[in-house]
Every structure is written in structure tokens, then in C-alpha cells.
Design a protein around this motif. Sequence first.
Motif, mmCIF file in Angstrom:
data_model
loop_
_atom_site.group_PDB
_atom_site.id
_atom_site.type_symbol
_atom_site.label_atom_id
_atom_site.label_comp_id
_atom_site.label_asym_id
_atom_site.label_seq_id
_atom_site.Cartn_x
_atom_site.Cartn_y
_atom_site.Cartn_z
ATOM 1 N N ARG A 1 -20.176 61.845 83.771
ATOM 2 C CA ARG A 1 -20.768 62.915 84.584
ATOM 3 C C ARG A 1 -21.289 64.061 83.726
ATOM 4 N NH1 ARG A 1 -20.684 62.970 90.413
ATOM 5 N NH2 ARG A 1 -19.733 60.987 91.021
ATOM 6 N N LEU A 2 -20.874 64.083 82.474
ATOM 7 C CA LEU A 2 -21.311 65.137 81.555
ATOM 8 C C LEU A 2 -22.460 64.672 80.665
ATOM 9 C CD1 LEU A 2 -17.745 66.278 80.424
ATOM 10 C CD2 LEU A 2 -19.113 67.217 82.295
ATOM 11 N N GLY A 3 -22.802 63.392 80.798
ATOM 12 C CA GLY A 3 -23.856 62.843 79.953
ATOM 13 C C GLY A 3 -23.436 62.680 78.516
ATOM 14 N N ALA B 85 -18.589 56.074 73.592
ATOM 15 C CA ALA B 85 -18.684 55.401 72.296
ATOM 16 C C ALA B 85 -19.049 56.366 71.188
ATOM 17 C CB ALA B 85 -19.702 54.267 72.363
ATOM 18 N N ASP B 86 -19.944 57.321 71.483
ATOM 19 C CA ASP B 86 -20.354 58.291 70.467
ATOM 20 C C ASP B 86 -19.177 59.160 70.033
ATOM 21 O OD1 ASP B 86 -22.861 57.263 70.753
ATOM 22 O OD2 ASP B 86 -23.734 59.016 71.728
ATOM 23 N N ALA B 87 -18.361 59.557 71.014
ATOM 24 C CA ALA B 87 -17.211 60.408 70.685
ATOM 25 C C ALA B 87 -16.188 59.637 69.858
ATOM 26 C CB ALA B 87 -16.561 60.923 71.972
ATOM 27 N N LEU B 88 -15.968 58.374 70.179
ATOM 28 C CA LEU B 88 -14.995 57.572 69.433
ATOM 29 C C LEU B 88 -15.495 57.302 68.025
ATOM 30 C CD1 LEU B 88 -13.834 55.043 72.168
ATOM 31 C CD2 LEU B 88 -12.801 57.212 71.494
ATOM 32 N N ASP B 89 -16.780 57.069 67.876
ATOM 33 C CA ASP B 89 -17.346 56.830 66.545
ATOM 34 C C ASP B 89 -17.221 58.069 65.669
ATOM 35 O OD1 ASP B 89 -18.022 54.271 67.241
ATOM 36 O OD2 ASP B 89 -20.111 54.743 67.708
ATOM 37 N N THR C 269 -19.423 53.377 85.184
ATOM 38 C CA THR C 269 -19.218 54.680 84.562
ATOM 39 C C THR C 269 -18.029 54.629 83.611
ATOM 40 O OG1 THR C 269 -19.022 57.032 85.085
ATOM 41 C CG2 THR C 269 -17.673 55.526 86.380
ATOM 42 N N GLN C 270 -17.720 55.754 82.992
ATOM 43 C CA GLN C 270 -16.649 55.850 82.016
ATOM 44 C C GLN C 270 -16.329 57.323 81.787
ATOM 45 O OE1 GLN C 270 -17.975 54.657 78.041
ATOM 46 N NE2 GLN C 270 -20.096 54.968 78.690
ATOM 47 N N GLN C 271 -15.368 57.571 80.927
ATOM 48 C CA GLN C 271 -15.001 58.958 80.630
ATOM 49 C C GLN C 271 -16.212 59.720 80.080
ATOM 50 O OE1 GLN C 271 -11.446 59.389 78.262
ATOM 51 N NE2 GLN C 271 -11.946 61.477 77.634
ATOM 52 N N ILE D 281 -11.673 61.466 85.381
ATOM 53 C CA ILE D 281 -11.997 60.833 84.103
ATOM 54 C C ILE D 281 -13.491 60.956 83.810
ATOM 55 C CG2 ILE D 281 -12.131 58.602 82.928
ATOM 56 C CD1 ILE D 281 -9.441 57.924 84.409
ATOM 57 N N GLU D 282 -14.319 60.739 84.814
ATOM 58 C CA GLU D 282 -15.769 60.853 84.634
ATOM 59 C C GLU D 282 -16.185 62.242 84.182
ATOM 60 O OE1 GLU D 282 -17.560 57.808 88.010
ATOM 61 O OE2 GLU D 282 -17.221 59.916 88.510
ATOM 62 N N ARG D 283 -15.413 63.255 84.554
ATOM 63 C CA ARG D 283 -15.758 64.645 84.278
ATOM 64 C C ARG D 283 -15.036 65.209 83.061
ATOM 65 N NH1 ARG D 283 -16.417 63.406 89.441
ATOM 66 N NH2 ARG D 283 -17.940 64.544 90.744
ATOM 67 N N THR D 284 -14.349 64.369 82.331
ATOM 68 C CA THR D 284 -13.603 64.805 81.148
ATOM 69 C C THR D 284 -14.375 64.460 79.885
ATOM 70 O OG1 THR D 284 -11.486 64.474 82.281
ATOM 71 C CG2 THR D 284 -11.450 64.562 79.875
ATOM 72 N N PRO D 285 -14.606 65.422 79.003
ATOM 73 C CA PRO D 285 -15.323 65.122 77.764
ATOM 74 C C PRO D 285 -14.673 63.973 76.992
ATOM 75 C CG PRO D 285 -15.047 67.484 78.035
ATOM 76 C CD PRO D 285 -14.223 66.842 79.109
ATOM 77 N N PRO D 286 -15.463 63.106 76.380
ATOM 78 C CA PRO D 286 -14.914 61.919 75.726
ATOM 79 C C PRO D 286 -13.932 62.213 74.601
ATOM 80 C CG PRO D 286 -17.273 61.688 76.043
ATOM 81 C CD PRO D 286 -16.930 63.109 76.384
#
Length: 315
Positions: free
Chosen positions: A303-305, A309-313, A298-300, A252-257
Motif C-alpha cells: 500500500r506504500l508502493g 524484495a528491494d528492502a530485503l536486498d 499483495t505483500q508487506q 501488513i500491507e501498510r507496514t514499510p518493508p
Amino acid sequence: MALSDVVHTFGTDLLRRYGTRVHKVAIHAGFTCPNRDGSKGRGGCTFCNNASFSPHSQREPGVAEQIAAGRAVLRKRTGAVRFLAYFQAYTNTYADAERLEALYRAALAEPDVIGLSVGTRPDAVPAPVLDLLAELRDQGHEVWLELGLQSAFDATLARVNRGHGFGDYCRALEQAQLRGLPVCTHLIIGLPGEGREHALASLERVLEQGVDGLKLHPLHVVRNTDMANHWRRGDYHPLTLGAYIDIAADLIERTPPEVVFHRVTGTASRDILLAPEWCSKKWAVLNGIEQALHRRGTQQGARLGEPLADALDAA
């Protein structure tokens, strides 16, 4: 806090887009599989007893009847008022396009069904079927193609008698992408001969190809499978709950949001489950993954920085 605070979940994604709860209704449409009927092989995958995914799969009432039964249960249990028809059991593109169109349209004719999710193998999605799904999508329905890859390692796929390779997946994915069809890829954690590094590598290879959704499953050992025989002989040792939670959190940490997680675990009913015992406890696994991510801070996508929240917005 909830899992949806740290993972881009399918339920939350549907709620955002449709303004109400949407839930999948599982449908058994009477299909078989090219790995069972002799087209690709006999006996199916070593882990496959389809009742583990659809407990009532031996009963095959009509599509409308199955939706009615599922609707009644899900409305009471989850409060959902709109539904996706989930063609789940076996290979749900393994028929001619005319038969498939009749089945898919029967589901879409139900007034509260907003679309389809079609589970299949990557070696069983010919062009006419993809064209049909694209046509239904273009008519305004929510349509997802769910490809059961399970592992990106051909040696593993051969070990479990999967009957296809990673190349088949890449070709099917490319053709779906050319038609603008969203794809959800299934990955199984804990396959024989695989560990954490295999899971991470499979995820990386899937993400390199591009994908819209993911499903993570632990490997269930269920009755009436070759895998059950391996387990009884001591040739296969299932993951512990802690190991699965750690690997799932790593992925999950390594999956783009922007990638939607349709599922981060899977269960099997107690009457057929042999091991591991924790695979009957959905909420213990979900809560464990959520807690692991919170403990890590951490969150989805972390690890990719890429902030979730930005992706959901932006969605």
C-alpha cells in the motif's frame, strides 16, 4: 510460497544475518508488574493471565535451567542451534539495574545464546535499564526492547486497565531510539470497543514515531481474567478468524518493508483459552494471512508502493 515470501519475518531476518536458524527461548524471571503490585494499579490488565503467553510461567527455575529446557525442545522441533533469551512474562525491566544485569548476563553466558529480547511496559523502562541494554548491545549481543503498547488509543488502554497511555510509549520509544536500541512494538487486534479503523490508526501512529519491529496479537479471552467475565456476560464479542486475518493483512500491507514482523498472531493453550477457539490454532491463522495476501496479490509495504524484495536486498 511461504509467509516469509510476502512478510519480512523475524526468523528470516535472523537467518539472513546469522547464517543459521535462531529461535527465542521464553524465560520467566519472577517479575511482577506495576499494574499488579499497586505501583500503578491492582489486578493487572483485564485480559491478562500470563499463562496465556508463557504456559509454564508458574514454575521459575533458574535462567540457565530454563534455557536448557527450551533449547532441547526447540532444537528438536525447529532445528535451531542459536537462541535469543526472551524475557517474556510480566514486566522484565521492573527491577533495579543490578538485578537485571545479573539475570541478563546469566542468559548471555550460555554459549549458544546470541542476545536478548526483553518484554516490558512503556512506563517501566527507566534510564539505567536502557543504558544497561545499550551496553549489552555495544558488547556485540543482539538486543531487542519489546514494548507492549497494545493500542494507541488512551480510551482503549483505560478500558482494559492498562495503566499507561500512548504518551508513555512515545517517551520510552524516544529514549530507546536515542541509545540506538531496536524496538519491537506489540499491538493487540480486537480489543473491546475497537475495530479495523482503530487497528489501522494505531499502526499509523506507531509508524509515525518510528519502529524497528512489530508483533500482532489477537485478543485472547482466557480463564481467571476480568475479560473472561465480560465475555461470559456477553459484553465482549471476540473477532472471527476471518476478521482477524483481514485486519492483519491490512496492517501488513501498510507496514514499510524494512520493519520486521516478530509475530503476526499469538496463541493460548487450550487448557486456559475460552474464546475465540481459533486462537489455539497457530498454523490456521498464519496460513490464512499468507493466503489472504496472495489472493490480494499483495505483500508487506504494497500500500506504500515499497517492494518487499528491494528492502530485503538492501538489508
